[in-house]
Motif scaffolding. Structure first.
Motif, PDB file in Angstrom:
ATOM      1  N   SER A   2       0.841  -1.187   0.000  1.00 31.50           N
ATOM      2  CA  SER A   2       0.000   0.000   0.000  1.00 31.50           C
ATOM      3  C   SER A   2       0.878   1.240   0.000  1.00 31.50           C
ATOM      4  N   THR A   3       0.254   2.370  -0.288  1.00 38.55           N
ATOM      5  CA  THR A   3       0.921   3.663  -0.209  1.00 38.55           C
ATOM      6  C   THR A   3      -0.054   4.646   0.410  1.00 38.55           C
ATOM      7  N   THR A   4       0.374   5.858   0.592  1.00 36.90           N
ATOM      8  CA  THR A   4      -0.533   6.869   1.127  1.00 36.90           C
ATOM      9  C   THR A   4      -1.135   7.680  -0.011  1.00 36.90           C
ATOM     10  N   ARG A   5      -2.246   8.308   0.277  1.00 29.72           N
ATOM     11  CA  ARG A   5      -2.886   9.198  -0.691  1.00 29.72           C
ATOM     12  C   ARG A   5      -1.912  10.279  -1.131  1.00 29.72           C
ATOM     13  N   HIS A   6      -1.171  10.832  -0.201  1.00 32.61           N
ATOM     14  CA  HIS A   6      -0.214  11.896  -0.510  1.00 32.61           C
ATOM     15  C   HIS A   6       0.890  11.399  -1.449  1.00 32.61           C
ATOM     16  N   GLU A   7       1.417  10.209  -1.181  1.00 30.50           N
ATOM     17  CA  GLU A   7       2.473   9.650  -2.043  1.00 30.50           C
ATOM     18  C   GLU A   7       1.948   9.353  -3.440  1.00 30.50           C
ATOM     19  N   LEU A   8       0.709   8.897  -3.523  1.00 24.94           N
ATOM     20  CA  LEU A   8       0.107   8.615  -4.826  1.00 24.94           C
ATOM     21  C   LEU A   8      -0.088   9.906  -5.618  1.00 24.94           C
ATOM     22  N   LEU A   9      -0.581  10.935  -4.972  1.00 26.56           N
ATOM     23  CA  LEU A   9      -0.737  12.232  -5.635  1.00 26.56           C
ATOM     24  C   LEU A   9       0.611  12.752  -6.123  1.00 26.56           C
ATOM     25  N   HIS A  10       1.627  12.619  -5.298  1.00 27.84           N
ATOM     26  CA  HIS A  10       2.964  13.081  -5.679  1.00 27.84           C
ATOM     27  C   HIS A  10       3.460  12.329  -6.916  1.00 27.84           C
ATOM     28  N   ALA A  11       3.220  11.023  -6.973  1.00 31.24           N
ATOM     29  CA  ALA A  11       3.663  10.221  -8.119  1.00 31.24           C
ATOM     30  C   ALA A  11       2.946  10.646  -9.401  1.00 31.24           C
ATOM     31  N   PHE A  12       1.644  10.879  -9.322  1.00 28.99           N
ATOM     32  CA  PHE A  12       0.891  11.330 -10.496  1.00 28.99           C
ATOM     33  C   PHE A  12       1.368  12.710 -10.950  1.00 28.99           C
ATOM     34  N   ASP A  13       1.529  13.629  -9.993  1.00 31.05           N
ATOM     35  CA  ASP A  13       1.960  14.990 -10.332  1.00 31.05           C
ATOM     36  C   ASP A  13       3.360  15.004 -10.932  1.00 31.05           C
ATOM     37  N   LEU A  14       4.244  14.172 -10.391  1.00 33.89           N
ATOM     38  CA  LEU A  14       5.614  14.114 -10.899  1.00 33.89           C
ATOM     39  C   LEU A  14       5.634  13.621 -12.342  1.00 33.89           C
ATOM     40  N   LEU A  15       4.775  12.668 -12.641  1.00 39.11           N
ATOM     41  CA  LEU A  15       4.730  12.089 -13.983  1.00 39.11           C
ATOM     42  C   LEU A  15       4.058  13.025 -14.988  1.00 39.11           C
ATOM     43  N   LEU A  16       2.963  13.659 -14.594  1.00 43.64           N
ATOM     44  CA  LEU A  16       2.121  14.391 -15.540  1.00 43.64           C
ATOM     45  C   LEU A  16       2.342  15.909 -15.549  1.00 43.64           C
ATOM     46  N   ALA A  17       3.046  16.432 -14.551  1.00 47.37           N
ATOM     47  CA  ALA A  17       3.398  17.863 -14.489  1.00 47.37           C
ATOM     48  C   ALA A  17       2.211  18.781 -14.795  1.00 47.37           C
ATOM     49  N   PRO A  18       1.142  18.731 -14.004  1.00 48.82           N
ATOM     50  CA  PRO A  18      -0.043  19.548 -14.297  1.00 48.82           C
ATOM     51  C   PRO A  18       0.202  21.051 -14.251  1.00 48.82           C
TER      52      PRO A  18
END
Length: 259
Positions: A2-18
């Motif tokens: 498992s991971t945390t919601r915060h870590e998951l958000l960070h991974a998505f943001d790092l990949l997609l650079a919104p």
């Protein structure tokens, strides 16, 4: 795992650079759910049907292209909005949504994955992009191949997607299609930019009244293959990539949509 919601958000943001994009709504975490995430369900749109299916699949997070909130919409939580939010909040499920950043990612985004689905190779660097915020892609068949004409390209798209397309043949019958431009979803407004970029044909999800005239007058083929149909590939690619990175379970759920 498992991971945390915060870590998951960070991974998505790092990949997609919104932060790079001027968009029509908020990208990232749109609805906060439970802190711990073990399973992600991806889909195209945060519809009630997808949310219900994700809850049934015991997802902790949902990742979509079309989220719940858009610029200029009515802010009241009634009707369909209340139903969708009620399901997410009631089951404590996180909702992540990325719109233009998901379209634009050079390997995992909607346009990149759509091009792969059609067997097209995007030109390298800036030669492979066009239009506002460089969201449009430009490429060709491998090894300098070509489609015999617009009808051959339309038939190829139909086979690849398993559905009928709207095809306006702006070219002369028998004229090869070498340069193909595409931008998934409701990107019919990119047609003129595709023409200016040197495309022989443009593929997107939707068509509006002006595009048929532009195609015939400019001699460039226009193909509309469906908004949902063209955007089924980026969400599972990105969510699957991040899930593998973090050791999470992932499932893509495609809710049938004729659009």
């Amino acid at each position: 795992m498992s991971t945390t919601r915060h870590e998951l958000l960070h991974a998505f943001d790092l990949l997609l650079a919104p932060e790079r994009f001027r968009d029509y709504g908020p990208n990232g975490l749109q609805v906060e759910g439970r802190t711990s995430v073990r399973k992600i369900v991806s889909g195209v749109t945060a519809s009630r049907a997808l949310i219900e299916a994700a809850i049934h699949a015991e997802a902790d997070a949902i990742f979509v292209h079309h989220g719940l909130f858009w610029r200029g919409q009515d802010g009241r939580v009634t009707g369909w909005m209340r139903q969708r939010l009620g399901l997410l909040l009631g089951d404590d499920v996180n909702l992540f949504a990325y719109h233009l950043p998901l379209d634009a990612h050079p390997e995992l985004g909607n346009n990149a994955q759509f091009g792969l689905r059609l067997g097209l190779v995007t030109h390298a660097g800036s030669a492979g992009r066009f239009g506002e915020q460089e969201l449009g892609f430009l490429g060709a068949l491998p090894d300098a191949g070509a489609f015999s004409d617009g009808r051959a390209l339309a038939a190829h798209v139909e086979r690849a997607l398993g559905r009928k397309v709207t095809h306006v043949d702006g070219g002369v019958h028998g004229r090869p299609i070498r340069q193909v431009a595409w931008c998934t979803g409701g990107a019919q407004g990119y047609f003129e930019a595709a023409i200016a970029a040197g495309a022989d044909a443009f593929i997107t999800g939707e068509i509006s009244e002006p595009q048929a005239h532009y195609a015939r007058e400019m001699g460039v083929t226009f193909i509309a293959c469906g908004h949902h149909a063209s955007e089924r590939y980026g969400a599972p690619a990105v969510a699957g990539h991040v899930a593998a990175q973090l050791g999470l379970a992932h499932e893509f759920i495609d809710i049938d949509n004729p659009a």
